[in-house]
Design an enzyme around this catalytic site. Structure first.
Site, PDB file in Angstrom:
ATOM      1  N   LYS A 118       0.826  -1.216   0.000  1.00 51.40           N
ATOM      2  CA  LYS A 118       0.000   0.000   0.000  1.00 51.40           C
ATOM      3  C   LYS A 118       0.856   1.259   0.000  1.00 51.40           C
ATOM      4  O   LYS A 118       0.465   2.272  -0.566  1.00 51.40           O
ATOM      5  CB  LYS A 118      -0.949   0.015   1.204  1.00 51.40           C
ATOM      6  N   LYS A 204      -5.839  -7.819  -6.884  1.00 48.39           N
ATOM      7  CA  LYS A 204      -7.045  -7.979  -6.054  1.00 48.39           C
ATOM      8  C   LYS A 204      -8.096  -6.912  -6.403  1.00 48.39           C
ATOM      9  O   LYS A 204      -7.736  -5.753  -6.635  1.00 48.39           O
ATOM     10  CB  LYS A 204      -6.613  -7.814  -4.595  1.00 48.39           C
ATOM     11  N   LYS A 207     -11.514  -1.506  -3.287  1.00 45.85           N
ATOM     12  CA  LYS A 207     -12.309  -0.273  -3.270  1.00 45.85           C
ATOM     13  C   LYS A 207     -11.476   0.907  -3.737  1.00 45.85           C
ATOM     14  O   LYS A 207     -11.980   1.856  -4.313  1.00 45.85           O
ATOM     15  CB  LYS A 207     -12.745   0.063  -1.839  1.00 45.85           C
TER      16      LYS A 207
HETATM   17  N1  AQP Z   1     -10.855  -8.810  -3.634  1.00 44.93           N
HETATM   18  C1  AQP Z   1     -11.177  -9.401  -2.504  1.00 44.93           C
HETATM   19  N2  AQP Z   1     -11.441 -10.728  -2.496  1.00 44.93           N
HETATM   20  C2  AQP Z   1     -11.781 -11.346  -1.336  1.00 44.93           C
HETATM   21  N3  AQP Z   1     -11.870 -10.710  -0.162  1.00 44.93           N
HETATM   22  C3  AQP Z   1     -11.619  -9.399  -0.127  1.00 44.93           C
HETATM   23  N4  AQP Z   1     -11.631  -8.489   0.867  1.00 44.93           N
HETATM   24  C4  AQP Z   1     -11.310  -7.279   0.380  1.00 44.93           C
HETATM   25  N5  AQP Z   1     -11.078  -7.371  -0.950  1.00 44.93           N
HETATM   26  C5  AQP Z   1     -11.266  -8.666  -1.294  1.00 44.93           C
HETATM   27  C6  AQP Z   1     -11.938  -8.821   2.248  1.00 44.93           C
HETATM   28  O1  AQP Z   1     -12.845  -7.846   2.740  1.00 44.93           O
HETATM   29  C7  AQP Z   1     -12.593  -7.636   4.114  1.00 44.93           C
HETATM   30  C8  AQP Z   1     -12.570  -6.195   4.417  1.00 44.93           C
HETATM   31  O2  AQP Z   1     -11.628  -5.530   3.676  1.00 44.93           O
HETATM   32  P1  AQP Z   1     -11.215  -4.042   4.061  1.00 44.93           P
HETATM   33  O3  AQP Z   1     -12.140  -3.075   3.445  1.00 44.93           O
HETATM   34  O4  AQP Z   1     -11.097  -3.897   5.525  1.00 44.93           O
HETATM   35  O5  AQP Z   1      -9.783  -3.895   3.498  1.00 44.93           O
HETATM   36  P2  AQP Z   1      -9.140  -4.409   2.195  1.00 44.93           P
HETATM   37  O6  AQP Z   1      -8.848  -5.865   2.298  1.00 44.93           O
HETATM   38  O7  AQP Z   1      -7.964  -3.542   1.976  1.00 44.93           O
HETATM   39  O8  AQP Z   1     -10.289  -4.185   1.104  1.00 44.93           O
HETATM   40  P3  AQP Z   1     -10.240  -3.307  -0.186  1.00 44.93           P
HETATM   41  O9  AQP Z   1     -11.548  -3.410  -0.864  1.00 44.93           O
HETATM   42  O10 AQP Z   1      -9.031  -3.618  -0.976  1.00 44.93           O
HETATM   43  O11 AQP Z   1     -10.173  -1.861   0.427  1.00 44.93           O
HETATM   44  P4  AQP Z   1      -9.105  -0.723   0.210  1.00 44.93           P
HETATM   45  O12 AQP Z   1      -9.040  -0.528  -1.255  1.00 44.93           O
HETATM   46  O13 AQP Z   1      -9.684   0.435   0.940  1.00 44.93           O
HETATM   47  O14 AQP Z   1      -7.812  -1.176   0.801  1.00 44.93           O
HETATM   48  C9  AQP Z   1     -11.290  -8.335   4.470  1.00 44.93           C
HETATM   49  O15 AQP Z   1     -11.605  -9.516   5.193  1.00 44.93           O
HETATM   50  C10 AQP Z   1     -10.691  -8.671   3.146  1.00 44.93           C
HETATM   51  O16 AQP Z   1      -9.951  -9.886   3.201  1.00 44.93           O
END
Ligand code: AQP
Length: 342
Positions: A118, A204, A207
Site C-alpha cells: 500500500k 485484487k 475499493k
Molecule cells: N478482492 C477481494 N477478495 C476477497 N476478499 C476481499 N476483501 C477485500 N477485498 C477482497 C476482504 O474484505 C474484508 C474487508 O476488507 P477491508 O475493506 O477492511 O480492506 P481491504 O482488504 O484492503 O479491502 P479493499 O476493498 O481492498 O479496500 P481498500 O481498497 O480500501 O484497501 C477483508 O476480510 C478482506 O480480506
C-alpha cells in the site's frame, strides 16, 4: 441463582468504510460472517479509524460508515444475533492501540507485506497510521477476547502479529500465571476466495482502485453491471477455464459465477468448456444482477430508515463497549497504570 455462561465461541471482524463495498468484500468476507453468525457470538465493526490511514474525504467518511453498516444487514447479518458497531465510537480501540504500539518492536512491523504494497501506491504521502494499521487491528481483535477471526489470505500475517504481540509482549512479560489477553486463532474459510480485478486478473479487486471498471459494487444498478462486465478483460482462448495458469481473468470470472450460483467449480467448468466469452459474459451479468437485487432492495429500505440503523449501531456499541472497557481495564491494571481509589 442461575449464572449465564458464555457458551458460544466469539468471532470479530470488520470492513473499512473506504468507499463502495464490492463483491470481493461480500464473497470474501461478509458472506462468510453470515454463515458463521449462528454458530459464534459475532462482533462486527465498521473500522473507520482504519479508513483514515490513507487519503480520504471527510464528507464521505460518515456516509460510507453508515452505508457499510447497512450493507452488513442487507447481506444477511442479523442484528439480533450479532453486535454491529462503529470502531471510532469506542475509544478503547485507540487506547489499547497506543499501549500495544509501545510494546511492539519496530522490526516486527517492517515485515508487513500489506504496508509495503500500500505504501508504494501512496508515494510520498505514507502516514504513520498506515504503518501502524496492523497494531490497531490487533487492538480491535484483542479487546473482545475473540476466539477466532475469519480472515482471508491477505490478512493472515496481521493476525499472526496480533497473536505474537498478545503472547510475547503482553502475556509473557506482564503476567506469570494467567493470560491477560486471549490468543485468537484464524478461521480460514473455504469460500474465502480472493476476487480479482475485472481489468487485471493478477490484482485484487479493491475499493481504492482508481478505475471503477475494475470492480462490481454491491449497489451497482443492472446497466452499470452490464457495462462493467462487457468491458472486463477477456482473452483469445475458447471456452471458460479455471485451472489454466495463463488465464487469470477466466479463472476469476468462473469463480465469481460459481460462488454466486452455488454450483461447484467443476460443474461450471464442464458447463462452459465450449462457451465463448460473449455468451459467458451475458450469463454472468444475469447472475450478478439476480444475486445483488435482494441486497439492493434491503439496503434501500434500511438506508432510508436512519432511526432503525441508529438503533442497531447503538445496541452494538453498548454491548461491544462494555466488553472492550473490561479488557482495557485488565490490561492497564496489569501494566501498572495508576488507578483511582473507589
Ligand atoms: N478482492 C477481494 N477478495 C476477497 N476478499 C476481499 N476483501 C477485500 N477485498 C477482497 C476482504 O474484505 C474484508 C474487508 O476488507 P477491508 O475493506 O477492511 O480492506 P481491504 O482488504 O484492503 O479491502 P479493499 O476493498 O481492498 O479496500 P481498500 O481498497 O480500501 O484497501 C477483508 O476480510 C478482506 O480480506
Amino acid at each position: 441463582m442461575k449464572v449465564e455462561m458464555q457458551t458460544k465461541k466469539r468471532i470479530l471482524s470488520g470492513v473499512q468504510p473506504t468507499g463502495d463495498l464490492h463483491i470481493g468484500n461480500w464473497l470474501g468476507a461478509i458472506n462468510n460472517w453470515v454463515t458463521l453468525q449462528e454458530q459464534y457470538e459475532t462482533f462486527l465493526c465498521v473500522v473507520d479509524l482504519h479508513a483514515i490511514t490513507t487519503a480520504y474525504d471527510p464528507k464521505e467518511l460518515s456516509k460510507n460508515t453508515l452505508s457499510t453498516a447497512a450493507l452488513y444487514v442487507a447481506c444477511g447479518i442479523d442484528p439480533n444475533e450479532c453486535s454491529i458497531f462503529v470502531q471510532s465510537q469506542i475509544s478503547a480501540h485507540s487506547e489499547l492501540c497506543w499501549i500495544l504500539n509501545c510494546m511492539t518492536p519496530i522490526n516486527w512491523m517492517e515485515r508487513m507485506i500489506q504496508f509495503k504494497e500500500k505504501s508504494i501506491q501512496q508515494g510520498n504521502n505514507v502516514s504513520i497510521g498506515l504503518f501502524d494499521y496492523p497494531i490497531l487491528m490487533a487492538a480491535d481483535i484483542l479487546l473482545y477476547d475473540a476466539d477466532f477471526v475469519p480472515v482471508g489470505e491477505d490478512q493472515k500475517q496481521h493476525l499472526e502479529l496480533a497473536r505474537d504481540i498478545a503472547q510475547q509482549r503482553i502475556n509473557a512479560k506482564f503476567s506469570k500465571n494467567k493470560n491477560i489477553l486471549k490468543i485468537p486463532q484464524s478461521i480460514i474459510m473455504k469460500n474465502g476466495s480472493k476476487i480479482m480485478s475485472l481489468i487485471d486478473g493478477s490484482k485484487k479487486m479493491s475499493k481504492s482502485d482508481p478505475n471503477e471498471g475494475s470492480r462490481i459494487n454491491l449497489l451497482d444498478p443492472p446497466e452499470i453491471i452490464t457495462k462493467k462486465i462487457k468491458r472486463a478483460k477477456s482473452d483469445s482462448f475458447n471456452g471458460i477455464e479455471f485451472h489454466n495458469p495463463d488465464r487469470a481473468e477466466s479463472r476469476n470470472l468462473l469463480m465469481i459465477y460459481s460462488l454466486l450460483s452455488g454450483k461447484e467449480i467443476s460443474q461450471c467448468e464442464n458447463e462452459f468448456s465450449n462457451t465463448g466469452w460473449g455468451t459467458f459474459k451475458k450469463l454472468i451479468t444475469e447472475q450478478l444482477i439476480e444475486s445483488l437485487e435482494p441486497i439492493q432492495e434491503k439496503y434501500k429500505v434500511l438506508i432510508n430508515d436512519p432511526y432503525q440503523l441508529n438503533n442497531i449501531l447503538q445496541e452494538g456499541k453498548d454491548k461491544a463497549e462494555d466488553l472492550a472497557n473490561k479488557t482495557l481495564k485488565r490490561v492497564k491494571s496489569k501494566l501498572g497504570f495508576f488507578e483511582m481509589e473507589k
